[in-house]
Design an enzyme around this catalytic site. Structure first.
Site, short mmCIF file in Angstrom:
data_model
loop_
_atom_site.label_atom_id
_atom_site.label_comp_id
_atom_site.label_asym_id
_atom_site.label_seq_id
_atom_site.Cartn_x
_atom_site.Cartn_y
_atom_site.Cartn_z
N ASP A 34 1.13 -1.67 -0.16
CA ASP A 34 0.04 0.33 -0.27
C ASP A 34 0.62 0.78 0.09
OD1 ASP A 34 0.92 -0.36 2.62
OD2 ASP A 34 -0.79 -0.31 3.66
N HIS B 202 3.60 1.78 1.71
CA HIS B 202 3.90 2.84 3.55
C HIS B 202 5.27 2.16 3.45
CE1 HIS B 202 3.39 -1.75 5.75
NE2 HIS B 202 4.03 -1.63 5.10
#
Ligand code: PGA
Length: 261
Positions: free
Chosen positions: A136, A138
């Site tokens: 995602d 991160h």
């Protein structure tokens, strides 16, 4: 940002270990930023091999972890402090007292985060930060929506991250903690050199955004486009969605050997 896609992906941990050895040679009391997850394990294997061969000493070095789960019992094998002890600290000659992590078991978590920021500053800041990237986008546990200027703080993990990490918890998503303490994006940006490694096709969308997308809290790693010294090392799967991959390969092939990462 330098994007490196070595012809031979097994070169990635070698290149990162080369950069760490060069750093420690010129600065024996260097401060390393260390990451958990599966991606950095081959780097730690390479460092341990060099240590065993008498080629690397971290006796005077310090290390700071990126993040820690909140509330996992001290002896839990997936507590990041324990993961780092097994993969890194116990295999090298670094003094365990010089390996630091945010305290996910503190009574006062906000104070533990502020204290962690102070300790990094007192150590003189991070010289080389190893990073992975989540599917995602991160880095550390700075999930989408994180402030691009954030400091160490408590975060709630996304369900995607908990699904991704369930493999470390016997496949049980509910066993993955919901909260963590993580260095902020601003904290990571203070490191003098960041070295991000991404492996496999599953990371290709995050990597495409990291290197070629607009800087956005939606893909937190994109803040690294503002870093003056960021090295991004990719295998062909992770690089598979890059628009400029031919150029990155060409630039790397013609890079002067003395330059290092
Ligand atoms: P991984 O995790 O190395 O296990 O893929 C990376 C991350 O979530 O930062």
């Amino acid at each position: 940002m330098e994007v490196i896609i070595p012809n031979e992906p097994s070169q990635i941990p070698v290149l990162v270990a080369d950069a760490i050895c060069a750093l420690v040679e010129r600065k024996p009391d260097a401060t390393l930023g260390i990451a958990t997850g599966s991606t950095p394990l081959a780097i730690y294997d390479e460092l341990a091999r060099r240590h065993d061969a008498g080629e690397l000493s971290l006796a005077r070095a310090k290390a700071f972890m990126l993040d820690e789960y909140v509330g996992l019992p001290a002896e839990h094998p997936e507590r990041y402090r324990n993961v780092i002890d097994t993969a890194f600290t116990s295999r090298l000659d670094i003094d365990p007292a010089n390996v630091h992590g945010p305290d996910g078991l503190a009574d006062d978590l906000a104070e533990a985060c502020a204290d962690y920021e102070r300790r990094i500053v007192e150590a003189g800041g991070v010289d080389l930060q190893i990073l992975g990237i989540g599917t995602d986008g991160h880095i550390a546990f700075n999930e989408p929506g994180s402030s691009l200027a954030s400091r160490t703080r408590i975060k709630t993990l996304t369900s995607q991250t908990r699904i991704d990490n369930a493999r470390f918890f016997g496949g049980d998503i509910e066993a993955v903690p919901r909260h963590c303490l993580t260095q902020g994006l601003g904290t990571i940006m203070d490191a003098r050199h960041v070295v991000l490694v991404a492996l496999g096709k599953g990371k290709s969308e995050a990597v495409h955004n990291l290197t070629e997308g607009p800087v956005s809290a939606l893909w937190p790693a994109t803040i690294l486009q503002h870093h003056p010294h960021a090295s991004v090392l990719l295998d062909p799967g992770a690089a598979s969605r890059l628009q400029l991959s031919d150029y990155y390969r060409e630039a790397y092939e013609s890079k002067p050997a003395w330059q290092g990462l």
